[in-house]
Design an enzyme around this catalytic site. Structure first.
Site, mmCIF file in Angstrom:
data_model
loop_
_atom_site.group_PDB
_atom_site.id
_atom_site.type_symbol
_atom_site.label_atom_id
_atom_site.label_comp_id
_atom_site.label_asym_id
_atom_site.label_seq_id
_atom_site.Cartn_x
_atom_site.Cartn_y
_atom_site.Cartn_z
ATOM 1 N N LYS A 113 4.840 3.974 18.007
ATOM 2 C CA LYS A 113 4.664 5.615 17.998
ATOM 3 C C LYS A 113 5.342 6.486 19.465
ATOM 4 C CE LYS A 113 1.479 4.621 14.516
ATOM 5 N NZ LYS A 113 -0.119 4.789 14.472
ATOM 6 N N ASP A 158 0.574 -0.876 18.493
ATOM 7 C CA ASP A 158 0.645 0.429 17.983
ATOM 8 C C ASP A 158 0.596 2.029 18.198
ATOM 9 O OD1 ASP A 158 1.575 1.110 14.257
ATOM 10 O OD2 ASP A 158 -0.266 2.288 14.947
ATOM 11 N N GLY A 194 -11.375 -1.968 6.007
ATOM 12 C CA GLY A 194 -9.851 -1.567 5.695
ATOM 13 C C GLY A 194 -9.087 -0.725 7.249
ATOM 14 N N THR A 252 0.861 -1.175 -0.177
ATOM 15 C CA THR A 252 0.451 0.114 -0.277
ATOM 16 C C THR A 252 1.025 1.235 0.232
ATOM 17 O OG1 THR A 252 -1.141 -1.184 1.143
ATOM 18 C CG2 THR A 252 -1.596 1.234 1.142
#
Lengths: 443, 443
Positions: free
Chosen positions: A210, A206, A192, A19
Site C-alpha cells: 500500500k 501488505d 478472522g 468476501t
C-alpha cells in the site's frame, strides 16, 4: 431499478466472488437506486467468474456464472472488469487481456498494483483504458482520490499511515489489555482479522504494497515495491508497549513515505508516536492516513481498512468514476499515478542507512555495577545523545534488568553500529530492541 | 513553467485578491510545475479584480488587474472564474453572468452556495458549465469530493462535523486552560481567528451554511439553509466544559445531518461527545467531518478548515477538476449536488421539536431541602430518565448550588416543557443550561 437517465445500463463483469466480490454484489444491489441517481444510469453485474460457485455469499441474481475468468474478460457485452481474485496470476494476465479487449478495469489487488502496476498502467494507456484501484489502499477510505485529486494543488511532503488493520488490532489489544503478541495474534486469527498465514500482515508486506502505491501518487514516481524498507511487529513485546505509554507515546505500525534532501524515503516499521497526535488514537482494525501538503498542511483520513463492504464501497466508487469518464478523451482523465505518465520523476529512493530517526532502545542488562556506564559510553562514542532514560526495578530474583532509552535523531547506519557494539558487551543480553520515533510536525 | 503537454494553458480570472485570493495566486505560482505535471497543461491567472489593488498580498506577476469584476467575467480569454469576494452581491450576479458567458466557476463562498446554490446550479446546468465549491466546506479537506465521489456507492446515514474552526478554537481553549468564553473570544479576535463581528462563527451561522451543503450532497436533497436549526456556543461556560470532562465527554460545536424515519435532521449546536471518540480529540482551529455510510461504516476527514493556503488548496483542486472534464459531455460530469438534478429527493426536514437527543442540564438551585425532589419529580412527570447526576459542593457563602444531570434520550418538545417547568420553580434560577448529547454508534 430506478433509472433516471436515458443512458443504457453499464454492464460489469466480475472476477472473484469471495468476501469482497460478495460485498460488491450486495452493495450494488442494495443501493441500486441511489447509485443510479448519482451516476445517471444503472450499473449491472452481468457476468461473474469464481473458482467455487457453491460457496459464495454473493447476490448472484441475474448474473451469468462461470468458473472460467477468460469468459468474462472476453464477454463483448461487458464494459468494465472488476478484478477481485487477489494474487499475481492469473489476475495479471486477465487484467492485461481485459485492457487489450477495450475494457476498463477496477481492482482491489494491492500486491498486483504494487508489483505490476507500471506494466498494467502502460498497457491501459496504450489501450486508452482506465484502471481504478481505490480499494487497493486503506479499504473504504477514499485516499487515492484524496491524494490524486483532492490535494492536487499541493507539493506533498510526506504521507504516513496505519494501513494494515490486523497489525493495528494486535498493537491496540497489546496496549489496551496488557497482552503479549502471540496471544493476541491467536485471537486475531480466531476473529478472522488475521489469515492462517499472517506473515503478509504482521511482517509488514501488505503495508509495503500500500505504501508503494501511496508514495507513487503523492510524489509522481514509478511504483518501486522492491525498494521499500520493511519491518513487522512480531518482535514487539508487552513491555515495549507499556514503556512507550509511560514515555507519552503509542507504538503504531506505520508506512512512511517522505521527501528529504536526498530523495524519497520508503519505509514500513513500528513507530513511536506522541500521544497527543490524532494518529495515536486510531485503534483496532481501523486505518488512517496522514498527508502533509505545502498548502493544505496536515490532512487525516480515517476509516475501515478492510472488510467486505468497506472495500466494496471503494470498488463501486471506482466503477462510477469510470462510468463518468467514458466520454472523456483519455488524455484528460486523472492519470493513474496522479502525474502524467511522461512527467513521472526519477527521484531516488533513499537507502535506509542514510535515514535519520530518533530511537527507542530496550536492553536487557546484567544487574551489576558499570553496565550503565558502558552503555552511555558506547552511545556517546557513536555521537548519540540520550533524551530519556528509564530503568525498571528488577525483581529480587532476576539477574537482568531492562533498560529503556530514547535517543536523539541519528542516522540509521550509526545506530546500527551502536547496537552492534552494545550487543557485543558481555553485560548485555542480545538482541537490543530498537523502535524508531517519527516526530510529526506539531499538530 | 514546465509544460509537459501540447495542450494550451488554461486561463483563469479571479474575483477578489484578499486572504484566499492571495493564497491561490501563491500556490498556483509556487507549485506551477507539479500542477502542470498533474493536469497535463499549465494553469495561468491572467486577469484579476480587487477592490483595493494596493493592499493585496497576492502574487500578481503577469496578471492584468482591475477594480471592476465585470471586466474579468466578460474577458473572452478566460475559461474559468474564481469567485473569492464573499458575500451575496455582487458575487451572485457575477457568478451567474460568468456562467451565461460560458465560463466555469470555482468558488469558496459558502454563504452564496448555501443560500443561492439551487439557482446557481440550475443556471450552470442550462449553460453546460461546472461550479466547483470544494473550498466552501472545511477549507482544505477534500470533503465535497469524498462524499460526492469517494463514497458514491453508499447509502449515507449521517454526516456530523466540527466545521467552524473559530468555535472549535474557543471550546478547545476553554477546556485546555479553564478559561471563560469572553476571554477566549477576545484572544481569538486578537489572533485573527475571529472577525471583529464574530456572530457568524460563534452563533453557528457559518457552520449552518456548510452543513446545508454537506446535507445536500450526502442525501440528494436541495439546499435548504432556512430549515437548519442553529445554536451557537456563546452561552457555554467554563463550568459546562469542566463538568463535561468529569462526565467523560468533550463539548464540541457540531453540524449534524442525519436521516431518521421522518426525514432529514439538520442542526447545528454544541454537543457532548464521548471522550473515546476520535472527533473529541480534534482541537484548536482544526475541522473534522465524520460520515457514516451503510457500506463503508464511519469515515473521518480531518484538516485545516480555514486559512489562505488550505482554502487555496481546495480552490486549485477544483480548477484542475474543471480542466480535466472540459472535454466530458456535461451529462457525465459529477452532478453539483452529487445526484442527478432531476433525481433530487423531497425528503422533508424534521422539525427540531420532533428530534430525540439525550441532554446535559445544568441548573442553579437554591441550597435548601426539597429542591432535588422538585427537579426529579418534574423530569419524571415529563417521562425523562436521569442517566447521571452531579452536585458540586457549594462554597459556604453561596446561596445557590449548581446541579448537573445527564438525561436519557427524549424528544426536544418534551425537554422544552421540562425546562420551562424547572425554570418556573422558585428554587431554580433561570435559565437552565441544556447541551445535547449525540451518541455516535460505537467506534
Amino acid at each position: 431499478m430506478n433509472t433516471v437517465s436515458s443512458y443504457p445500463p453499464i454492464k460489469v463483469g466480475i472476477l472473484g466472488l469471495g468476501t469482497v466480490g460478495g460485498g460488491v454484489t450486495r452493495v450494488l444491489a442494495r443501493n441500486a437506486s441511489e447509485i443510479s441517481r448519482r451516476a445517471g444510469r444503472d450499473i449491472l453485474i452481468t457476468h461473474a467468474a469464481a473458482r467455487n460457485l457453491d460457496s459464495t455469499t454473493a447476490n448472484t441474481t441475474g448474473i451469468k456464472l462461470t468458473q472460467e475468468g477468460l469468459e468474462v474478460v472476453d464477454d463483448p457485452e461487458v464494459s468494465i472488469i472488476i478484478e477481485l481474485m487477489g494474487g499475481y496470476e492469473p489476475a495479471r494476465s486477465l487484467v492485461l487481456r481485459a485492457l487489450a479487449n477495450g475494457k476498463h478495469v477496477v481492482t482491489a489487488n494491492k500486491a498486483l498494483i504494487a508489483n505490476h502496476g507500471n506494466e498494467i498502467f502502460a498497457a491501459a494507456r496504450d489501450a486508452g483504458m482506465m484502471v481504478g484501484f481505490e480499494a487497493a489502499v486503506a479499504g473504504g477510505i477514499p485516499i487515492i482520490k484524496a491524494i490524486r485529486e483532492g490535494l492536487a494543488g499541493n507539493h506533498l511532503e510526506w504521507v504516513m499511515g496505519i494501513i494494515n488493520g490486523t497489525a493495528n488490532f494486535i498493537l491496540s489489544e497489546m496496549r489496551g489489555k496488557g497482552r503479549n503478541f502471540p496471544d493476541v495474534l491467536a485471537e486475531a486469527q480466531k476473529l478472522g482479522y488475521a489469515e492462517a498465514d499472517p506473515t503478509l500482515d504482521i511482517e509488514g508486506i501488505d503495508a509495503a504494497h500500500k505504501l508503494t502505491i501511496l508514495a507513487s501518487i503523492a510524489f509522481g514516481i514509478p511504483l518501486q515495491f522492491d525498494k521499500v524498507y520493511i519491518e513487522g511487529i512480531s518482535r514487539i513485546t508487552r513491555d515495549d508497549v507499556a514503556n512507550a505509554t509511560k514515555l507519552g507515546y503509542r507504538i503504531k505500525h506505520l508506512g512512511i513515505a517522505r521527501r528529504d534532501e536526498h530523495g524519497v524515503q520508503l519505509r514500513v516499521h513500528p513507530t513511536l508516536i506522541p500521544q497527543r497526535q490524532l494518529l495515536a488514537h486510531v485503534n483496532g482494525v481501523m486505518n488512517a492516513v496522514l498527508v502533509k501538503g505545502d498548502a493544505v498542511g496536515q490532512n487525516l483520513f480515517y476509516g475501515a481498512g478492510a472488510g467486505a463492504e468497506p472495500t466494496a464501497s471503494a470498488v463501486v466508487a471506482d466503477i462510477i468514476d469510470v462510468v463518468r469518464t467514458l466520454t472523456t478523451d483519455p488524455e484528460n482523465r486523472v492519470p493513474h499515478l496522479a502525474f502524467q505518465p511522461d512527467a513521472l520523476s526519477d527521484l531516488p529512493v533513499v537507502p535506509m542507512d542514510e535515514i535519520e530517526t530518533a530511537c527507542y532502545l530496550r536492553l536487557l542488562a546484567l544487574d551489576r555495577p558499570g553496565v550503565l556506564a558502558d552503555i552511555t559510553r558506547i552511545l556517546a562514542d557513536c555521537g548519540i545523545g540520550i533524551e530519556a532514560f528509564m530503568q525498571k526495578e528488577a525483581p529480587a530474583t532476576a539477574s537482568v534488568v531492562p533498560v529503556v532509552l530514547l535517543t536523539n535523531p541519528v542516522k540509521e547506519q550509526r545506530m546500527n553500529q551502536a547496537i552492534a557494539a552494545l550487543e557485543a558487551l558481555d553485560s548485555i543480553r542480545a538482541p537490543v530492541m530498537r523502535i524508531r520515533l517519527d516526530y510529526l510536525e506539531s499538530d
